[in-house]
Design an enzyme around this catalytic site. Structure first.
Site, short mmCIF file in Angstrom:
data_model
loop_
_atom_site.label_atom_id
_atom_site.label_comp_id
_atom_site.label_asym_id
_atom_site.label_seq_id
_atom_site.Cartn_x
_atom_site.Cartn_y
_atom_site.Cartn_z
CB CYS A 135 -0.19 105.68 -47.39
SG CYS A 135 -1.30 106.93 -46.69
CB CYS A 138 0.53 109.30 -47.90
SG CYS A 138 0.05 108.55 -46.33
CG ASP A 139 2.59 108.52 -51.15
OD1 ASP A 139 2.96 109.62 -50.71
OD2 ASP A 139 2.99 107.43 -50.68
#
Length: 311
Positions: A135, A138-139
């Protein structure tokens, strides 16, 4: 068979399932949550979550899930480590086959999620959350100013690579052939970006370095020549898609070509009383907060449905 009929059963214990559990429990519906094959969902594989509202310093993914679980239990939800093998949605109440036992329920919330496709390398699995991610949203932020890699050749990979150029100094897109499944427009966008470099005819043999508990590079193999090489990198993002966890509903519910459950009016399936929320029906956003939002919607629909049925 357990002859007692549940008001609602929730499949999945990620953000969507646990949010649905909190809402249905507070409505005194005494929901039963079946955790499934991946308890906690995708967040259980994540380290620091910085984009979930209410946590200005961020929160560890497993901790966020554990907090939601405690909250649901506090209001009366039951959570069991079980999964559905098959379901009969033609009968009322619905019949859920768990293998060694069978459950009856008036309503069903499907929050079984979608599992990221991985390469299947032991080193990759050991470094999930430590530089290996599925992701970018997300990261990606954690790798600002670093050189990173993206694996894949479809639209997902192009989207991940383009998003990651906001943070990385260089994004190397690795694909096993020179033929890309990505749409022409997405491929052209990626090719024209100065930070994205293509490495075709290449597969990952090993992710380095498990002993340091962080990604330092990738051991690569050219599929044409067999030549091995090492590419320094601080992260590896998988852009090879997700597999929705919907096998238990084959033929019973409508899915799209990739297996995601088709919903109408937000969370309704074609079967009244059956609702789908989170990544099992969301192929577009796939965020913790959107999963939680649809979990709330499903719970409110269950409450309304049961009231109309006189329960």
């Amino acid at each position: 068979m357990d002859d007692s009929v549940r008001n609602t059963v929730i499949l999945g214990s990620g953000c969507s399932g646990l949010t649905a559990a909190i809402y249905t429990a507070r409505a005194n519906l005494k929901p039963l949550v079946l955790e499934g094959h991946e308890p906690g969902g995708q967040l259980s594989l994540t380290t620091l979550v910085e984009n979930f509202p209410g946590f200005p310093e961020g929160i560890q993914g497993p901790e966020l899930i554990e907090n939601m679980k405690k909250q649901a239990i506090r209001f009366g939800a039951e959570i069991e480590l079980k999964h559905v093998v098959s379901a009969d949605l033609k009968q009322r109440p619905f019949v859920l086959n768990l293998g060694k036992e069978t459950l009856l329920t008036r309503t069903l919330i499907i929050a079984s999620g979608a599992s990221a496709r991985w390469l299947g390398l032991p080193s990759e699995q050991a470094l999930i959350g430590y530089g290996v991610s599925s992701c970018a949203t997300c990261d990606g932020f954690f790798f600002s100013g670093k050189e990173i890699t993206v694996i894949g050749g479809g639209d997902s990979a192009m989207e991940e690579a383009l998003f990651l150029t906001r943070f990385a100094t260089k994004v190397t897109l690795i694909h096993r052939s020179e033929a890309f499944r990505a749409s022409k427009i997405m491929l052209e966008r990626a090719r024209s970006h100065e930070k994205i470099h293509f490495l075709p005819h290449t597969v990952v043999e090993e992710v380095l370095d498990v002993s340091k508990k962080e990604v330092t590079g990738l051991k690569l193999r050219n599929v044409k020549s067999g030549e091995l090489s090492t590419l320094p990198a601080s992260a590896m993002f998988l852009g090879i898609g997700h597999i929705p966890n919907t096998k238990m509903f084959d033929g019973a519910l409508e899915t799209d070509k990739d297996g995601y459950l088709v919903t109408r009016d937000y969370v309704h399936t074609k079967v009244p009383g059956v609702y789908a929320c989170g990544d099992v029906q969301d192929r577009r956003y796939r965020q913790a907060i959107t999963a939680a939002g649809t979990g709330c919607m499903a719970a409110l629909e269950v409450e309304k449905f049961l009231e109309e049925q006189g329960h």
